[in-house]
Scaffold this active site. Sequence first.
Site, PDB file in Angstrom:
ATOM      1  N   ASP A   1       0.819  -1.213   0.000  1.00  0.00           N
ATOM      2  CA  ASP A   1       0.000   0.000   0.000  1.00  0.00           C
ATOM      3  C   ASP A   1       0.851   1.260   0.000  1.00  0.00           C
ATOM      4  O   ASP A   1       0.313   2.366  -0.082  1.00  0.00           O
ATOM      5  CB  ASP A   1      -0.940   0.025   1.211  1.00  0.00           C
ATOM      6  CG  ASP A   1      -2.166  -0.855   1.014  1.00  0.00           C
ATOM      7  OD1 ASP A   1      -2.423  -1.233  -0.140  1.00  0.00           O
ATOM      8  OD2 ASP A   1      -2.854  -1.156   2.000  1.00  0.00           O
TER       9      ASP A   1
ATOM     10  N   GLY B   1       4.811 -41.903  27.833  1.00  0.00           N
ATOM     11  CA  GLY B   1       5.287 -42.703  26.715  1.00  0.00           C
ATOM     12  C   GLY B   1       4.139 -43.010  25.775  1.00  0.00           C
ATOM     13  O   GLY B   1       2.976 -42.689  26.052  1.00  0.00           O
TER      14      GLY B   1
ATOM     15  N   LYS C   1       3.491 -48.440  30.004  1.00  0.00           N
ATOM     16  CA  LYS C   1       3.403 -47.529  31.149  1.00  0.00           C
ATOM     17  C   LYS C   1       2.562 -48.115  32.279  1.00  0.00           C
ATOM     18  O   LYS C   1       2.988 -48.185  33.437  1.00  0.00           O
ATOM     19  CB  LYS C   1       2.779 -46.184  30.714  1.00  0.00           C
ATOM     20  CG  LYS C   1       3.552 -45.391  29.712  1.00  0.00           C
ATOM     21  CD  LYS C   1       2.912 -44.043  29.441  1.00  0.00           C
ATOM     22  CE  LYS C   1       1.476 -44.150  28.968  1.00  0.00           C
ATOM     23  NZ  LYS C   1       1.318 -44.918  27.727  1.00  0.00           N
TER      24      LYS C   1
ATOM     25  N   SER D   1       0.474 -38.192  28.036  1.00  0.00           N
ATOM     26  CA  SER D   1       0.923 -36.792  28.213  1.00  0.00           C
ATOM     27  C   SER D   1       1.981 -36.430  27.174  1.00  0.00           C
ATOM     28  O   SER D   1       3.155 -36.256  27.505  1.00  0.00           O
ATOM     29  CB  SER D   1       1.432 -36.542  29.634  1.00  0.00           C
ATOM     30  OG  SER D   1       2.291 -37.551  30.082  1.00  0.00           O
TER      31      SER D   1
END
Length: 630
Positions: free
Chosen positions: A36, A468, A474, A542
């Site tokens: 512009d 994991g 786990k 997680s």
Amino acid sequence: MTAAFSQDVSGDMLEYLADQEQKSLLRFLTCGSVDDGKSTLIGRLLYDTKLIFEDQLAALERDSAKHGTTGEDIDFALLVDGLEAEREQGITIDVAYRFFATSKRKFIVADTPGHEEYTRNMATGASTADLAIVLVDSRQGILRQTRRHSFIASLLGIRHIVVAVNKIDLVDFDQAVFDKIVADYMDFAKDLGFKTITPIPMSARFGDNVTTASENMPWYEGRTLLEHLETVPVENDYLERSFRLPVQLVTRPNLDFRGFSGQVASGRVSVGDEVTVAKSGRTSRVKEIVTWDGNLETAVEGQAVTIVLEDQLEASRGNMLVSPGDRPHVADQFMAHVIWFHADAMMPGRSYVLRTEADSVSATITTLKYHIDINTFAQEAAKSLHMNEVGVCNISTQSPIAFDSYRDNRVTGNFVLIDRFTNQTVGAGMIDFPLRRSQNVHWQALDINKEARATLKHQKPAVLWFTGYSGSGKSTIANTVEKLLHAKGRHTFMLDGDNIRHGLNRDLGFTQEDRVENIRRVAEVAKLMTEAGLVVIVSFISPFRSERQMARDLFEPGEFIEVFVDTPLDECARRDPKGLYKKAIAGEIDNFTGISSPYESPESPEIHLHTIGHEPVELAIQIETFLNGQ
């Protein structure tokens, strides 16, 4: 050089400097959509006010021949587009600041990029500006980025707007085109809270209505851009606002001197004035105001000073010295407007580092109330904020911070959000107000605390956080650990991902937002259980480091033990105990970790278990041994 001539030059210089100090300062920025003419306009202003040296002009002529986009004419945009990438592409990427002055006023101008991906740079330039020049290409009219930049300017407290309808020469200086663009801008900007909106038709390339009135537009009877910039009233009410000094440093060079150093954010303070420490509420009087050039009787906004108090009060970095009669808010929950800068979306529940003028704390966006549609300014429900979006959020900080509402104080009411692992600035915010709940909710002192409960159980509270891939083992290893600890008389409780989703988190799905909230809730529950003196075993995929860090931050040093169950993805898929990998690979499950959603491996876990070739009992004994060694 003779002594008399030297004295004359010295006198002229001192007179010049004194004259400059008396001039008011206007900070403004140029913004708008791509191409512009923002950089060209600033270059034209510098050229027409004769602030380009001969060697600069010669270099500009050479660069125009090499990089220019204006044929044989000088390309004024090259004065501020200093990066090689900017010159090659003909765009602005970084924020370029330039100083210039006329006989009436001093100016600092920020040339900001028009590309949507550099919105964060535009916000940076707008954060200190008093006025914004919004450029509009006469051929294009009002574009999405015109709206975005105007909205951000309003959000960041700018109250004066110049609508520079540029490249008017390319539409034959047509008044009807100008009037249409002005009408469109006024229509969408009417509710943005600007104090003045001044439209000016111009050609930055040829100088029409930039510093001199254009003969090509006899129908325009308003001021030129420079005349407007020299005369627009800028509110100098900063001295009337309450005193604020964010403490940057406690200066103590010897036992006899203790001062609080920082830059005055607003108001004024004098020797003998009462001041209050924001977070503690304790009050003293100003004994001295020390600067590099000597002591002052009074300090005002913008001055860097060291304040010595009559009393020995505690006020470390992150605190504020303030006016006793008008203290800032001190809270750990507040509502704010947030501009999101990063390609990765903002996730409610995810932990970030929040930095204010002087403070730095862990923070979580607890609720995204809505995001704002940049075209209609409508408030729309959303689960996350994406790059360059603006939203209104509730934010919770790990500890209380001192702040003002942004509308009252732009310095003490702003913050940025930092990604914990990359240290990138991912968002910027303007605080609206503290949440009432933060004023009504206080910690209740309890006579029986965590230490008392743990002593009764003859153990040290801890959280074993297993992470994991799905199928890594786990839950099997965590279950074996709990059996070993239980056999030794340890008081434990296990939080398993699947089991928790049957109850506490049954309302959550598997989107990134829900997975963040899933971990947040479990971390809070685990924290309560450590308060009961338990050893808490948490088994959750997680997948994101930020959520695991958020969980870690809830606990005391040494309490959070990250256990990385390291099983290769292909082995997990081979095991596939629940048949989930097969469905995920077939596209029947969205956001499945390792297949359609990433897993961020721990970088330095307390315990790193390699499962291939090892039995669960063997690995569980490693964990028990680690706990016994603490």
